[in-house]
Design a protein around this motif. Structure first.
Motif, mmCIF file in Angstrom:
data_model
loop_
_atom_site.group_PDB
_atom_site.id
_atom_site.type_symbol
_atom_site.label_atom_id
_atom_site.label_comp_id
_atom_site.label_asym_id
_atom_site.label_seq_id
_atom_site.Cartn_x
_atom_site.Cartn_y
_atom_site.Cartn_z
ATOM 1 N N ARG A 169 0.937 -1.067 0.161
ATOM 2 C CA ARG A 169 0.016 0.033 -0.015
ATOM 3 C C ARG A 169 0.720 1.411 -0.102
ATOM 4 N NH1 ARG A 169 -5.119 0.982 1.890
ATOM 5 N NH2 ARG A 169 -4.934 -1.254 2.950
ATOM 6 N N GLU A 170 0.526 2.200 -0.743
ATOM 7 C CA GLU A 170 1.520 3.409 -0.670
ATOM 8 C C GLU A 170 0.261 4.585 -1.141
ATOM 9 O OE1 GLU A 170 4.722 5.804 -3.401
ATOM 10 O OE2 GLU A 170 3.928 3.905 -4.118
ATOM 11 N N SER A 171 0.311 5.530 0.025
ATOM 12 C CA SER A 171 -0.476 6.924 -0.331
ATOM 13 C C SER A 171 0.178 7.943 -0.884
ATOM 14 C CB SER A 171 -0.792 7.343 1.407
ATOM 15 O OG SER A 171 -1.565 6.409 1.835
ATOM 16 N N PHE A 172 -0.256 8.574 -1.796
ATOM 17 C CA PHE A 172 0.300 9.832 -2.388
ATOM 18 C C PHE A 172 -0.641 11.070 -2.295
ATOM 19 C CE2 PHE A 172 -1.918 7.463 -5.415
ATOM 20 C CZ PHE A 172 -2.567 8.486 -6.147
ATOM 21 N N GLY B 147 -0.033 20.129 -3.843
ATOM 22 C CA GLY B 147 0.023 20.582 -2.501
ATOM 23 C C GLY B 147 -0.908 20.333 -1.488
ATOM 24 N N ALA B 148 -1.535 18.956 -1.868
ATOM 25 C CA ALA B 148 -2.634 18.558 -0.999
ATOM 26 C C ALA B 148 -1.797 17.741 0.326
ATOM 27 C CB ALA B 148 -3.647 17.806 -1.534
ATOM 28 N N ASP B 149 -2.460 17.835 1.364
ATOM 29 C CA ASP B 149 -1.826 16.576 2.474
ATOM 30 C C ASP B 149 -2.477 15.398 2.247
ATOM 31 O OD1 ASP B 149 -0.273 18.813 3.679
ATOM 32 O OD2 ASP B 149 -1.994 19.769 4.810
ATOM 33 N N ILE B 150 -1.580 14.327 2.996
ATOM 34 C CA ILE B 150 -2.058 12.949 2.910
ATOM 35 C C ILE B 150 -2.894 12.927 4.149
ATOM 36 C CG2 ILE B 150 -1.322 10.579 3.022
ATOM 37 C CD1 ILE B 150 1.068 11.307 1.272
ATOM 38 N N THR B 151 -4.259 12.206 4.007
ATOM 39 C CA THR B 151 -4.943 12.178 5.061
ATOM 40 C C THR B 151 -4.358 10.739 5.880
ATOM 41 O OG1 THR B 151 -6.962 13.096 4.089
ATOM 42 C CG2 THR B 151 -7.226 11.657 6.196
#
Length: 212
Positions: free
Chosen positions: A138-141, A145-149
């Motif tokens: 699993r990889e979040s991105f 310019g948004a933040d990762i929740t």
């Protein structure tokens, strides 16, 4: 993977994705939409101004989409994106048709193409979930310019090293230590460790952030 590589996978290999939108009455809708173009930090899709999908897009600032590639569950890679959208108009329609020549069979003449408009997903976050490898990866991105929740779980200092979470974890992503440690890239977010910990040492990341 870098964001541009994930977007390339979405557009060039997955291509057809399921979009979620909400109408003015708050009812959810899904529809299959092809992703037409991408660059290092944006995804582009196209629709007709006559479609109800277009009307729903005008009534909201965000979309959510998911796409998958694979012959069965355990050969699948899934990408999900949530992001802000803006309408760009018809300026990129020619480029869309150049790179997606099958569109010429759907809109065969210039007159019919005048109703088409391009949207850009320019800021948001997402997740790649790869079941082709075990344990799953699993990889979040994020992009634009948004933040990762923060999602998933972590083990606090209340851990007493009893080992119940290690024995129960279906993906084997918990490492022994003081405290024990969850390898987030292999966690499937099932919540087994959270439910069985006798010391309530496992916490949801989002709940911890909300309490700060």
């Amino acid at each position: 993977m870098e964001v541009k590589d994930i977007f390339s996978l979405l557009v060039k290999e997955i291509h057809s994705t399921v979009f979620a939108t909400v109408d003015k009455n708050g009812f959810p809708h899904t529809c299959v939409i092809d992703l037409m173009l991408c660059d290092d930090s944006s995804i582009y899709f196209l629709t007709s101004r006559g479609k109800e999908f277009y009307t729903r897009l005008l009534n909201q600032e965000y979309v959510s989409l998911s796409g998958m590639k694979g012959n069965d569950t355990l050969s699948t890679v899934v990408v999900s994106v949530r992001g802000k959208i803006r309408e760009l108009g018809g300026g990129l329609v020619g480029k869309v048709f150049e790179q997606n020549t099958y569109m010429e069979r759907i809109y065969p003449n210039e007159i019919s193409r005048k109703v088409l408009t391009v949207f850009q997903i320019y800021e948001g976050e997402g997740e790649l979930f790869d079941l082709r490898q075990q344990p799953p990866f699993r990889e979040s991105f994020s992009f634009g310019g948004a933040d990762i929740t923060q999602a998933g779980y972590h083990i606090t200092n209340d851990c007493r090293q009893c080992g119940k979470c290690v024995q129960a974890c279906p993906s084997g992503c918990i490492e022994e230590g003081t405290p024990f440690f969850i390898h987030e890239e292999n966690c499937i977010h099932c919540g087994t460790c959270y439910e069985i910990c006798p010391f309530s040492a496992v916490k949801k990341k989002k709940e911890e952030i909300d309490r700060r």
